[in-house]
Scaffold this motif. Structure first.
Motif, PDB file in Angstrom:
ATOM      1  N   ASN A  52       0.821  -1.214   0.000  1.00  0.00           N
ATOM      2  CA  ASN A  52       0.000   0.000   0.000  1.00  0.00           C
ATOM      3  C   ASN A  52       0.855   1.266   0.000  1.00  0.00           C
ATOM      4  N   LEU A  54       3.340   2.415   1.670  1.00  0.00           N
ATOM      5  CA  LEU A  54       3.948   3.105   2.807  1.00  0.00           C
ATOM      6  C   LEU A  54       5.450   3.164   2.569  1.00  0.00           C
ATOM      7  N   ARG A  80      -5.963   3.045  -1.644  1.00  0.00           N
ATOM      8  CA  ARG A  80      -5.634   2.672  -0.268  1.00  0.00           C
ATOM      9  C   ARG A  80      -6.878   2.423   0.576  1.00  0.00           C
ATOM     10  N   PHE A  87      -1.155  -2.813  11.875  1.00  0.00           N
ATOM     11  CA  PHE A  87       0.266  -2.652  12.172  1.00  0.00           C
ATOM     12  C   PHE A  87       0.672  -3.424  13.423  1.00  0.00           C
ATOM     13  N   ASN A  91      -0.980   1.558  16.229  1.00  0.00           N
ATOM     14  CA  ASN A  91      -1.130   2.896  15.650  1.00  0.00           C
ATOM     15  C   ASN A  91      -2.542   3.435  15.706  1.00  0.00           C
ATOM     16  N   PHE A  93      -5.249   6.154  16.631  1.00  0.00           N
ATOM     17  CA  PHE A  93      -5.112   7.614  16.744  1.00  0.00           C
ATOM     18  C   PHE A  93      -5.235   7.976  18.222  1.00  0.00           C
ATOM     19  N   ASN A  95      -5.424  10.737  19.705  1.00  0.00           N
ATOM     20  CA  ASN A  95      -6.255  11.890  20.086  1.00  0.00           C
ATOM     21  C   ASN A  95      -7.742  11.563  19.950  1.00  0.00           C
ATOM     22  N   ARG A 153     -11.178  -0.877  12.882  1.00  0.00           N
ATOM     23  CA  ARG A 153     -11.008   0.395  12.181  1.00  0.00           C
ATOM     24  C   ARG A 153     -10.753   0.170  10.696  1.00  0.00           C
TER      25      ARG A 153
ATOM     26  N   LYS B 186       5.329   8.360  14.019  1.00  0.00           N
ATOM     27  CA  LYS B 186       5.163   8.196  12.585  1.00  0.00           C
ATOM     28  C   LYS B 186       4.026   7.219  12.257  1.00  0.00           C
ATOM     29  N   GLY B 187       3.814   6.299  13.168  1.00  0.00           N
ATOM     30  CA  GLY B 187       2.748   5.317  12.963  1.00  0.00           C
ATOM     31  C   GLY B 187       1.377   5.951  12.818  1.00  0.00           C
ATOM     32  N   GLN B 188       1.175   7.109  13.455  1.00  0.00           N
ATOM     33  CA  GLN B 188      -0.105   7.812  13.348  1.00  0.00           C
ATOM     34  C   GLN B 188      -0.359   8.223  11.902  1.00  0.00           C
ATOM     35  N   GLU B 190       1.121   6.898   9.251  1.00  0.00           N
ATOM     36  CA  GLU B 190       1.010   5.690   8.420  1.00  0.00           C
ATOM     37  C   GLU B 190      -0.386   5.097   8.514  1.00  0.00           C
ATOM     38  N   ALA B 191      -0.930   5.068   9.724  1.00  0.00           N
ATOM     39  CA  ALA B 191      -2.270   4.506   9.897  1.00  0.00           C
ATOM     40  C   ALA B 191      -3.290   5.321   9.109  1.00  0.00           C
ATOM     41  N   ALA B 192      -3.184   6.647   9.221  1.00  0.00           N
ATOM     42  CA  ALA B 192      -4.146   7.510   8.530  1.00  0.00           C
ATOM     43  C   ALA B 192      -4.026   7.358   7.020  1.00  0.00           C
ATOM     44  N   ARG B 193      -2.779   7.350   6.522  1.00  0.00           N
ATOM     45  CA  ARG B 193      -2.587   7.218   5.080  1.00  0.00           C
ATOM     46  C   ARG B 193      -3.065   5.858   4.584  1.00  0.00           C
ATOM     47  N   SER B 194      -2.838   4.820   5.404  1.00  0.00           N
ATOM     48  CA  SER B 194      -3.243   3.473   4.973  1.00  0.00           C
ATOM     49  C   SER B 194      -4.761   3.361   4.869  1.00  0.00           C
ATOM     50  N   LEU B 195      -5.470   4.257   5.547  1.00  0.00           N
ATOM     51  CA  LEU B 195      -6.937   4.241   5.455  1.00  0.00           C
ATOM     52  C   LEU B 195      -7.428   5.082   4.275  1.00  0.00           C
ATOM     53  N   LYS B 205      -6.541  16.234  10.930  1.00  0.00           N
ATOM     54  CA  LYS B 205      -7.402  15.451  11.826  1.00  0.00           C
ATOM     55  C   LYS B 205      -6.621  14.628  12.842  1.00  0.00           C
ATOM     56  N   VAL B 206      -5.391  14.262  12.475  1.00  0.00           N
ATOM     57  CA  VAL B 206      -4.662  13.335  13.350  1.00  0.00           C
ATOM     58  C   VAL B 206      -3.395  13.961  13.933  1.00  0.00           C
ATOM     59  N   PRO B 209      -3.657  18.052  15.812  1.00  0.00           N
ATOM     60  CA  PRO B 209      -4.212  18.145  17.170  1.00  0.00           C
ATOM     61  C   PRO B 209      -3.251  17.604  18.226  1.00  0.00           C
ATOM     62  N   GLN B 210      -2.546  16.537  17.885  1.00  0.00           N
ATOM     63  CA  GLN B 210      -1.590  15.985  18.850  1.00  0.00           C
ATOM     64  C   GLN B 210      -0.373  16.887  18.983  1.00  0.00           C
TER      65      GLN B 210
END
Lengths: 248, 295
Positions: A52, A54, A80, A87, A91, A93, A95, A153, B186-188, B190-195, B205-206, B209-210
């Motif tokens: 994907n 990354l 994607r 992962f 990972n 979120f 927040n 998710r 960095k995982g934050q 990666e997770a967002a992009r993977s979605l 959004k991710v 804010p942090q």
């Protein structure tokens, strides 16, 4: 055999001078569960991360949904959405609470209305056994719970294939099972899955095909019975016997 | 055991009584000094007496000064925060293989611009910046044919001083925010992009804010720094606490005493601010939401 969902052709990737993937060819069919095993550093995680994008591979093609992901003109974000990823380090979120973790992408990417996104999220969270934690702070869950949220998710985007990057490696041994159970259920429901794992029992029990990687190439692949029962390659045999010694 | 407890208790009580007595004594003698100095006709010789005398006589000026300093620090930091958010978005732009050439060029330019801004502002003293901003604005308005009185009305010392603090802090806060962004795992991303989230969605959004949450203590620090550093604005005539102090010292012909008063006032301002910030960051740290029980 079902139609191919994902077709990887001649994939190559280097980090500096280190050649991590040396021409990988692999096809994943619809509804198939493929486990990728191999020693650390064999390139299996990199392969998954290249799927994907990354990590950007240096050469080769990744055919998905009739398009080559390596083509610079494809809409990467659109593709994607259909590739779920789980992962090793969850990972989530940090927040957002559990429910918002699951609704964020459907709402922002797919523009699904909040109520509908929450309904879907709650359905998936219930399926992974976390119905009672939907308003919990994601940071306060146990590792197993976090990983189950991460799976839910990814499922909320209704992906066509799910990639698992060592999903249980960061977990305590006693809670590995709860994550594997969720993955088993998912496999039974017919989800196409590509799983990088060190859980040999899971690979043997659940997968349709096992791929053994070593030093950036696929050395051997076949049904779990073939790979675990009668590995043809010397390297595969050594790797597996070392593993079985350690774990049995 | 019991004796030990009662002993420490007794010690504590004694300490409290002694402390309280001292406090009362200080309060009473200070009140006495104030009462005495308030009716004096000329600046007294005693050090503390003179401090109190000048503070009372010049209190209107000093109060205006404190108020101006607080306003400049508060507004300046707030404006800087908004500008820094914009600037840090420029700063973190990185050309991607998948971008078209014009987009690549734009991103490169944006990042360069932000870097240059930070480089120049952080590399020059705020006093010089204050003078440059003031005269730059003055000359600009002059070109439009305004009279000096009119210019002083629009481009007042206060406004140009505020601009100085805001533009100066923007540079520092940009780096603070960038640090906050880099500190997000960095995982934050990666997770967002993977979605399937875009870079922009991931950021807003991710990550951001942090990052802001990470940066809150440093933003508070910047405010406290601005309380102190705005004192250099007195060179362009901003009626802040420093300027007020200078004026009082000029009127009453005594320097050391009134500058000590100014130091005390700055100290109280920064101390109160840091208490306030501590309280605020405790408040902002989101309370743990209870996990609902199963039904």
């Amino acid at each position: 055999m079902n139609e191919a969902v994902l077709r990887i052709e001649g994939l190559e990737k280097s980090f500096g001078n280190l050649e991590v993937l040396k021409g990988i060819d692999l096809t994943i069919h619809k509804g198939e569960v493929v486990c990728i095993i191999g020693a650390s550093g064999s390139g299996k995680s990199t392969l998954l991360r290249c799927v994907n994008l990354l990590e950007e591979a240096d050469a080769g093609s990744i055919w998905f949904d009739g398009q080559d992901l390596m083509d610079l003109r494809v809409d990467l974000n659109a593709l994607r959405q259909k590739i779920g990823m789980v992962f090793q380090s969850f990972n989530l979120f940090s927040n957002k609470n559990v429910l918002d973790n699951c609704t964020l992408a459907p709402m922002t990417v797919k523009k699904i209305p909040k109520a509908q996104a929450e309904e879907t999220a709650i359905r998936h969270l219930t399926a992974v056994g976390l119905k009672d934690f939907i308003y919990a702070d994601a940071n306060r869950l146990s590792g197993g719970q976090k990983q189950r949220v991460a799976i839910a998710r990814a499922l909320c985007m209704e992906p066509e294939i799910m990639l698992f990057d060592e999903p249980t490696s960061a977990l305590d041994p006693e809670i590995v099972g709860e994550v594997l159970d969720v993955m088993k259920e998912l496999a039974q429901e017919g989800m196409t899955m590509m799983v990088v794992t060190h859980e040999m029992a899971f690979a043997r029990e659940v997968s349709d095909r096992v791929v053994f990687m070593d030093q950036g190439v696929i050395l051997e692949q076949g049904s779990p019975a073939e790979i675990f029962g009668n590995p043809k390659n010397e390297r595969t045999r050594t790797f597996l016997s070392r593993y079985l010694e350690d774990h049995e | 055991m019991n004796q030990k407890i009662s002993k420490t208790k007794a010690l504590k009580i004694t300490a409290w009584i002694v402390g309280l007595a001292l406090l009362i004594w200080c309060g009473v003698s200070f009140a006495e000094t104030v009462r005495r100095c308030a009716v004096m006709e000329k600046n007294p010789q005693g050090f503390v007496d003179s401090m109190v005398y000048m503070s009372i006589k010049g209190k209107d000026m000093l109060v205006t000064g404190v108020w101006t300093t607080v306003r400049i620090a508060l507004l300046g930091t707030a404006i800087a925060f908004v500008l820094a958010i914009l600037l840090v978005f420029l700063r973190i732009q990185e050309p991607d293989r998948r971008d078209s050439d014009p987009v690549k060029a734009l991103k490169w330019l944006a990042s360069r611009f932000a870097r240059c801004y930070v480089f120049v502002i952080r590399g020059t003293p705020m006093m010089v910046q204050a003078l440059i901003f003031y005269y730059f604005g003055f000359n600009l308005f002059k070109k439009t044919g305004m009279t000096v009185t009119e210019i002083n009305h629009v481009w007042s010392f206060f406004i140009s001083g505020l601009c100085t603090v805001a533009l100066n802090s923007t540079a520092y806060l940009t780096e603070v925010l960038r640090g906050g962004i880099l500190a997000v795992d960095k995982g934050q991303t990666e997770a967002a992009r993977s979605l399937g989230m875009t870079n922009w969605q991931t950021m807003t959004k991710v990550v951001f804010p942090q990052a802001v949450k990470n940066a809150i203590p440093a933003i508070g620090n910047e405010f406290i720094i601005n309380i102190k550093d705005s004192s250099v604005l007195s060179v362009i005539g901003v009626m802040d606490l420093m300027y007020a102090t200078k004026s009082v010292s000029g009127i009453y012909f005594r320097s050391l005493e009134i500058y000590c008063v100014a130091a005390l006032m700055y100290l109280v301002l920064t101390w109160l601010s840091s208490l306030l910030l501590k309280w605020l960051s405790k408040k902002l740290d989101m309370p743990v939401r209870g996990i609902p029980s199963s039904n």
